[in-house]
Design a protein around this motif. Structure first.
Motif, mmCIF file in Angstrom:
data_model
loop_
_atom_site.group_PDB
_atom_site.id
_atom_site.type_symbol
_atom_site.label_atom_id
_atom_site.label_comp_id
_atom_site.label_asym_id
_atom_site.label_seq_id
_atom_site.Cartn_x
_atom_site.Cartn_y
_atom_site.Cartn_z
ATOM 1 N N ARG A 7 16.352 35.727 -27.013
ATOM 2 C CA ARG A 7 15.018 35.537 -26.043
ATOM 3 C C ARG A 7 14.692 34.453 -24.674
ATOM 4 O O ARG A 7 15.424 33.365 -25.674
ATOM 5 N N ALA A 8 14.402 34.594 -24.301
ATOM 6 C CA ALA A 8 14.098 33.869 -23.124
ATOM 7 C C ALA A 8 12.454 33.662 -23.047
ATOM 8 O O ALA A 8 11.906 34.958 -22.194
ATOM 9 N N ILE A 9 11.714 32.919 -22.420
ATOM 10 C CA ILE A 9 10.466 32.914 -21.877
ATOM 11 C C ILE A 9 10.783 32.061 -20.266
ATOM 12 O O ILE A 9 11.125 30.492 -20.576
ATOM 13 N N ILE A 10 10.007 32.526 -19.550
ATOM 14 C CA ILE A 10 10.194 32.113 -18.052
ATOM 15 C C ILE A 10 8.734 32.300 -16.881
ATOM 16 O O ILE A 10 7.735 33.162 -17.285
ATOM 17 N N THR A 11 8.425 30.662 -17.041
ATOM 18 C CA THR A 11 7.950 30.416 -15.736
ATOM 19 C C THR A 11 8.395 30.887 -14.205
ATOM 20 O O THR A 11 8.895 29.862 -14.096
ATOM 21 N N ASN A 12 7.657 31.115 -13.485
ATOM 22 C CA ASN A 12 7.475 30.436 -12.367
ATOM 23 C C ASN A 12 7.047 29.942 -11.386
ATOM 24 O O ASN A 12 5.783 30.634 -11.313
ATOM 25 N N PHE A 13 7.093 29.184 -10.553
ATOM 26 C CA PHE A 13 6.130 28.010 -9.281
ATOM 27 C C PHE A 13 6.056 27.945 -8.624
ATOM 28 O O PHE A 13 7.332 27.957 -7.885
ATOM 29 N N ARG A 14 5.130 28.157 -7.216
ATOM 30 C CA ARG A 14 5.243 28.095 -5.915
ATOM 31 C C ARG A 14 4.029 27.874 -5.414
ATOM 32 O O ARG A 14 3.119 27.609 -6.233
ATOM 33 N N PRO A 15 4.098 27.109 -4.102
ATOM 34 C CA PRO A 15 2.601 26.540 -4.034
ATOM 35 C C PRO A 15 1.343 27.881 -3.642
ATOM 36 O O PRO A 15 1.871 28.757 -3.517
ATOM 37 N N LYS A 16 0.084 27.072 -3.781
ATOM 38 C CA LYS A 16 -0.988 27.873 -4.339
ATOM 39 C C LYS A 16 -0.653 28.685 -3.085
ATOM 40 O O LYS A 16 -1.035 29.820 -2.622
ATOM 41 N N ALA A 17 -0.637 28.454 -1.736
ATOM 42 C CA ALA A 17 -1.124 29.236 -0.183
ATOM 43 C C ALA A 17 -0.086 29.656 -0.963
ATOM 44 O O ALA A 17 0.039 31.097 0.101
#
Length: 243
Positions: free
Chosen positions: A213-223
């Motif tokens: 099992r893995a939990i993934i969070t993904n991020f990028r610029p707000k714009a």
């Protein structure tokens, strides 16, 4: 107080990935493990966002369970340590304008032995002028070779996105890659690895008697998140190669 060193940030920029030990402590892993099982056994109904990433036609069995945007179903996740700490680290890695784009759960069921093919996450996304993006892959179980831990190809994020194609019945995207020039990242429960959107990666199948099992969070610029949403992209729809 900074969570990452300059050396860690430089490694992420140059190699395209970064391992962080003990993002979660033992009690926090227990919380997420129990929550995860509630998703898997349908005590929490995630059917709207649930699919088999393997693209198998066998409706009776999921080889690679993918549940998109679990925090839309359980908003309290956004206020818990995994989302808070991974966001802070993502901002240190890429800038203060970085925000959470989406999250997901991916589980490799016992003895399914189904690979996640080589791919770059950016192949799933629309083309954006600011390409800063990172995923934080958090192990809830011990992740190792036999149950499908992640493999990364160092510096692959520095090249153009490769040609991808879709597997099976709306399964994962795939491209060419090899273990020979890649690194195997085994993780203890609660540890994680960040990787950039262009970093080539894959995992072997799970040939053990336990879940992976893995939990993934993904991020990028707000714009860029605003740009995605304006084009109808919220990471809950069908997978398509970016146009």
């Amino acid at each position: 107080m900074k969570l990452l060193t300059k050396q860690q940030i430089t490694f992420f920029e140059e190699e395209g990935y970064l391992v962080i030990d003990n993002l979660l402590n033992e009690s926090e892993v227990t919380y997420y493990s129990n929550l995860y099982d509630s998703f898997l056994d349908n005590r929490i109904d995630a059917s709207k966002y649930r699919s088999d990433l393997s693209g198998s036609d066998d409706a009776a069995k999921e080889n690679i369970t993918q549940i998109m945007v679990p925090s839309k179903i359980v908003p309290e996740m956004l206020e818990k340590v995994l989302h808070i700490k991974s966001l802070r680290m993502a901002q240190e890695l890429m800038g203060d304008d970085i925000a959470l784009d989406f999250d997901m759960l991916i589980n490799k069921a016992p003895n399914t032995n189904t690979i996640t093919p080589w791919h770059q996450d950016a192949a799933y996304w629309i083309n954006m002028p600011d390409k800063r993006a990172a995923s934080c892959w958090v192990a809830i179980d011990h992740a190792y070779k036999e149950n499908g831990c992640m493999w990364y190809t160092p510096k692959s994020h520095l090249s153009e996105i490769l040609q991808h194609e879709q597997t099976g019945n709306k399964g994962a995207l795939k491209c060419e890659g090899s273990e020979e020039n890649s690194v195997c990242i085994e993780l203890s429960p609660g540890s994680c690895v960040f990787h950039q959107g262009g970093t080539l990666h894959y995992s072997r199948g799970n040939s053990t008697n336990d879940n992976r099992r893995a939990i993934i969070t993904n991020f990028r610029p707000k714009a860029m998140i605003s740009l995605e949403r304006s084009k109808g992209v919220d990471h809950t729809g069908d997978r398509k190669v970016k146009q």
